[in-house]
Write a protein that holds these residues in place. Structure first.
Motif, PDB file in Angstrom:
ATOM      1  N   GLY A   1     -81.148 -66.597 -52.519  1.00 18.63           N
ATOM      2  CA  GLY A   1     -82.500 -66.296 -52.052  1.00 18.63           C
ATOM      3  C   GLY A   1     -82.634 -64.937 -51.407  1.00 18.63           C
ATOM      4  N   TYR A   2     -81.521 -64.381 -50.942  1.00 14.18           N
ATOM      5  CA  TYR A   2     -81.579 -63.098 -50.241  1.00 14.18           C
ATOM      6  C   TYR A   2     -81.606 -61.902 -51.179  1.00 14.18           C
ATOM      7  CZ  TYR A   2     -81.013 -65.746 -46.016  1.00 14.18           C
ATOM      8  OH  TYR A   2     -81.225 -66.635 -44.991  1.00 14.18           O
TER       9      TYR A   2
ATOM     10  N   ARG B   1     -88.142 -59.267 -49.647  1.00 12.90           N
ATOM     11  CA  ARG B   1     -88.974 -59.782 -48.564  1.00 12.90           C
ATOM     12  C   ARG B   1     -88.183 -60.632 -47.572  1.00 12.90           C
ATOM     13  NH1 ARG B   1     -93.455 -61.475 -52.968  1.00 12.90           N
ATOM     14  NH2 ARG B   1     -91.474 -61.905 -54.032  1.00 12.90           N
ATOM     15  N   MET B   2     -86.953 -60.949 -47.926  1.00 13.24           N
ATOM     16  CA  MET B   2     -86.068 -61.638 -46.992  1.00 13.24           C
ATOM     17  C   MET B   2     -85.469 -60.685 -45.965  1.00 13.24           C
ATOM     18  SD  MET B   2     -85.838 -64.890 -47.367  1.00 13.24           S
ATOM     19  CE  MET B   2     -86.200 -66.213 -48.531  1.00 13.24           C
ATOM     20  N   TRP B   3     -85.761 -59.383 -46.120  1.00 15.14           N
ATOM     21  CA  TRP B   3     -85.171 -58.363 -45.261  1.00 15.14           C
ATOM     22  C   TRP B   3     -86.258 -57.624 -44.499  1.00 15.14           C
ATOM     23  CZ3 TRP B   3     -79.961 -58.521 -45.061  1.00 15.14           C
ATOM     24  CH2 TRP B   3     -79.336 -59.249 -46.083  1.00 15.14           C
ATOM     25  N   SER B   4     -85.926 -57.182 -43.307  1.00 12.95           N
ATOM     26  CA  SER B   4     -86.885 -56.466 -42.472  1.00 12.95           C
ATOM     27  C   SER B   4     -87.047 -55.028 -42.962  1.00 12.95           C
ATOM     28  CB  SER B   4     -86.434 -56.483 -41.011  1.00 12.95           C
ATOM     29  OG  SER B   4     -85.216 -55.775 -40.865  1.00 12.95           O
ATOM     30  N   ALA B   5     -87.897 -54.273 -42.291  1.00 11.35           N
ATOM     31  CA  ALA B   5     -88.221 -52.920 -42.739  1.00 11.35           C
ATOM     32  C   ALA B   5     -87.021 -51.989 -42.720  1.00 11.35           C
ATOM     33  CB  ALA B   5     -89.339 -52.342 -41.870  1.00 11.35           C
ATOM     34  N   ASP B   6     -86.007 -52.292 -41.886  1.00 12.59           N
ATOM     35  CA  ASP B   6     -84.829 -51.414 -41.841  1.00 12.59           C
ATOM     36  C   ASP B   6     -83.861 -51.674 -42.983  1.00 12.59           C
ATOM     37  OD1 ASP B   6     -83.455 -53.730 -41.143  1.00 12.59           O
ATOM     38  OD2 ASP B   6     -83.027 -53.096 -39.091  1.00 12.59           O
TER      39      ASP B   6
ATOM     40  N   SER C   1     -85.573 -60.596 -42.275  1.00 15.43           N
ATOM     41  CA  SER C   1     -86.961 -60.739 -41.837  1.00 15.43           C
ATOM     42  C   SER C   1     -87.161 -62.144 -41.262  1.00 15.43           C
ATOM     43  CB  SER C   1     -87.898 -60.537 -43.027  1.00 15.43           C
ATOM     44  OG  SER C   1     -87.726 -61.603 -43.973  1.00 15.43           O
ATOM     45  N   LYS C   2     -88.359 -62.417 -40.819  1.00 15.87           N
ATOM     46  CA  LYS C   2     -88.694 -63.770 -40.359  1.00 15.87           C
ATOM     47  C   LYS C   2     -88.349 -64.791 -41.442  1.00 15.87           C
ATOM     48  CE  LYS C   2     -92.684 -66.682 -39.197  1.00 15.87           C
ATOM     49  NZ  LYS C   2     -94.156 -66.676 -38.932  1.00 15.87           N
ATOM     50  N   PHE C   3     -88.698 -64.487 -42.698  1.00 15.76           N
ATOM     51  CA  PHE C   3     -88.426 -65.413 -43.797  1.00 15.76           C
ATOM     52  C   PHE C   3     -86.926 -65.596 -43.994  1.00 15.76           C
ATOM     53  CE2 PHE C   3     -92.416 -63.131 -45.108  1.00 15.76           C
ATOM     54  CZ  PHE C   3     -93.281 -64.155 -44.766  1.00 15.76           C
ATOM     55  N   GLY C   4     -86.173 -64.500 -43.855  1.00 16.98           N
ATOM     56  CA  GLY C   4     -84.725 -64.588 -44.007  1.00 16.98           C
ATOM     57  C   GLY C   4     -84.080 -65.423 -42.920  1.00 16.98           C
TER      58      GLY C   4
ATOM     59  N   LYS D   1     -89.704 -69.999 -47.464  1.00 13.61           N
ATOM     60  CA  LYS D   1     -90.871 -69.392 -48.085  1.00 13.61           C
ATOM     61  C   LYS D   1     -90.698 -69.293 -49.599  1.00 13.61           C
ATOM     62  CE  LYS D   1     -94.699 -66.851 -48.201  1.00 13.61           C
ATOM     63  NZ  LYS D   1     -96.029 -67.383 -47.842  1.00 13.61           N
ATOM     64  N   GLN D   2     -91.720 -69.710 -50.313  1.00 10.72           N
ATOM     65  CA  GLN D   2     -91.744 -69.558 -51.760  1.00 10.72           C
ATOM     66  C   GLN D   2     -92.624 -68.361 -52.104  1.00 10.72           C
ATOM     67  OE1 GLN D   2     -89.849 -71.524 -53.870  1.00 10.72           O
ATOM     68  NE2 GLN D   2     -89.053 -72.318 -51.923  1.00 10.72           N
ATOM     69  N   PHE D   3     -92.034 -67.306 -52.602  1.00  8.05           N
ATOM     70  CA  PHE D   3     -92.757 -66.065 -52.867  1.00  8.05           C
ATOM     71  C   PHE D   3     -93.302 -66.021 -54.290  1.00  8.05           C
ATOM     72  CE2 PHE D   3     -89.631 -64.669 -49.622  1.00  8.05           C
ATOM     73  CZ  PHE D   3     -90.518 -64.212 -48.663  1.00  8.05           C
TER      74      PHE D   3
END
Length: 285
Positions: free
Chosen positions: A175-176, A180-185, A190-193, A214-216
């Motif tokens: 899933g990673y 979107r599983m990762w933050s801006a850096d 991220s929250k989802f991760g 989360k299902q993207f």
């Protein structure tokens, strides 16, 4: 080497105190999952695990000693003795990611330090969870570190088996691959991760929970100009400040304190945010 735990395992019907202690770096501190209501302004997977443990079995206490940017030797210096004094029944440890990203540090040396840390924690008799590291898919230069990360992961697997620890094989979680599983850096979850990881940890512990990853929808393709603009923004916002810190030999962890340095009893309803709200209300009275 196998061991017989001297303390209750997660999920057993016992009346003794249950204490979850989390050790490590930014991965466990919760960086990338902002929440202004909680200490250090973040939440993270470990907070979520603590809350679900308390919901499943009221009475769980929780301490999180993790601090961003810390290397294994700093975890040993700053967190190990504090954790041992607490006599935990559940310990999670993720350490070594920052060491792996230091090209001048040999993997053999990293794993030697890591094994000494795991050995000390295993002797508590607590349930001990260890984590492999993920091949972060978003860093343009991350392929340079993949061989080092794979060697580190093989060492973690070997050490987990040797000391009877439970392995959370984060490296295998497909899933990673979604950015979107990762933050801006592009380095922290991220929250989802963090939510997905909390669910995976609870699954490993066989604790019932209601966390739904989360299902993207499918990602929209980006034009070359948009991709280049994104890279430039990322370099400006994250890479340049990181390089400046390395030149000055400082880290964000130098002025950061552990989020939950002393065990708190987690409310089964409302969780840690409820605890912070009650503390604030008590302060005003």
């Amino acid at each position: 080497m196998t061991r017989t735990p001297a303390t209750p395992r997660v999920g057993e019907d016992v009346t003794s105190a249950r204490l979850f202690v989390a050790l490590g770096d930014s991965f466990t501190e919760g960086v990338g999952d902002p929440d202004a209501r909680l200490p250090n302004g973040v939440r993270g997977w470990a907070d979520r695990v603590a809350e679900k443990l308390a919901k499943a079995e009221p009475g769980w206490r929780y301490a999180n000693l993790a601090v961003r940017s810390k290397r294994i030797r700093e975890v040993v210096t700053d967190q190990l003795d504090a954790a041992l004094r607490l006599h935990p029944t559940l310990i999670t440890l993720y350490a070594g990611g920052n060491d792996v990203l230091d090209p001048g540090t040999e993997i053999r040396s990293i794993l030697e330090d890591y094994e000494r840390l795991v050995k000390a924690l295993s002797e508590t008799g607590a349930t001990l969870l260890l984590f492999t590291g993920y091949d972060v898919p978003l860093y343009p230069v991350v392929w340079l570190f993949r061989r080092r990360n794979h060697a580190y992961n093989e060492g973690v697997r070997r050490i987990a088996q040797k000391y009877g620890a439970t392995l959370v094989d984060y490296w295998t979680f497909d899933g990673y691959q979604d950015r979107r599983m990762w933050s801006a850096d592009r380095l922290h979850l991220s929250k989802f991760g963090h939510k997905l990881l909390a669910a995976r940890v609870l699954d490993v512990l066989a604790v019932r929970h209601s966390i739904t990853p989360k299902q993207f929808d499918a990602l929209e393709s980006r034009s070359t100009s948009r991709w280049l603009a994104d890279q430039g923004q990322w370099v400006h916002d994250w890479v340049v400040p990181l390089l400046h810190r390395k030149i000055r030999r400082v880290t964000l962890g130098d002025w950061t304190e552990p989020r939950w340095p002393h065990p708190v009893e987690v409310p089964p309803k409302g969780g840690l945010r409820r605890l912070m709200r009650e503390r604030a209300e008590g302060t005003r009275e």
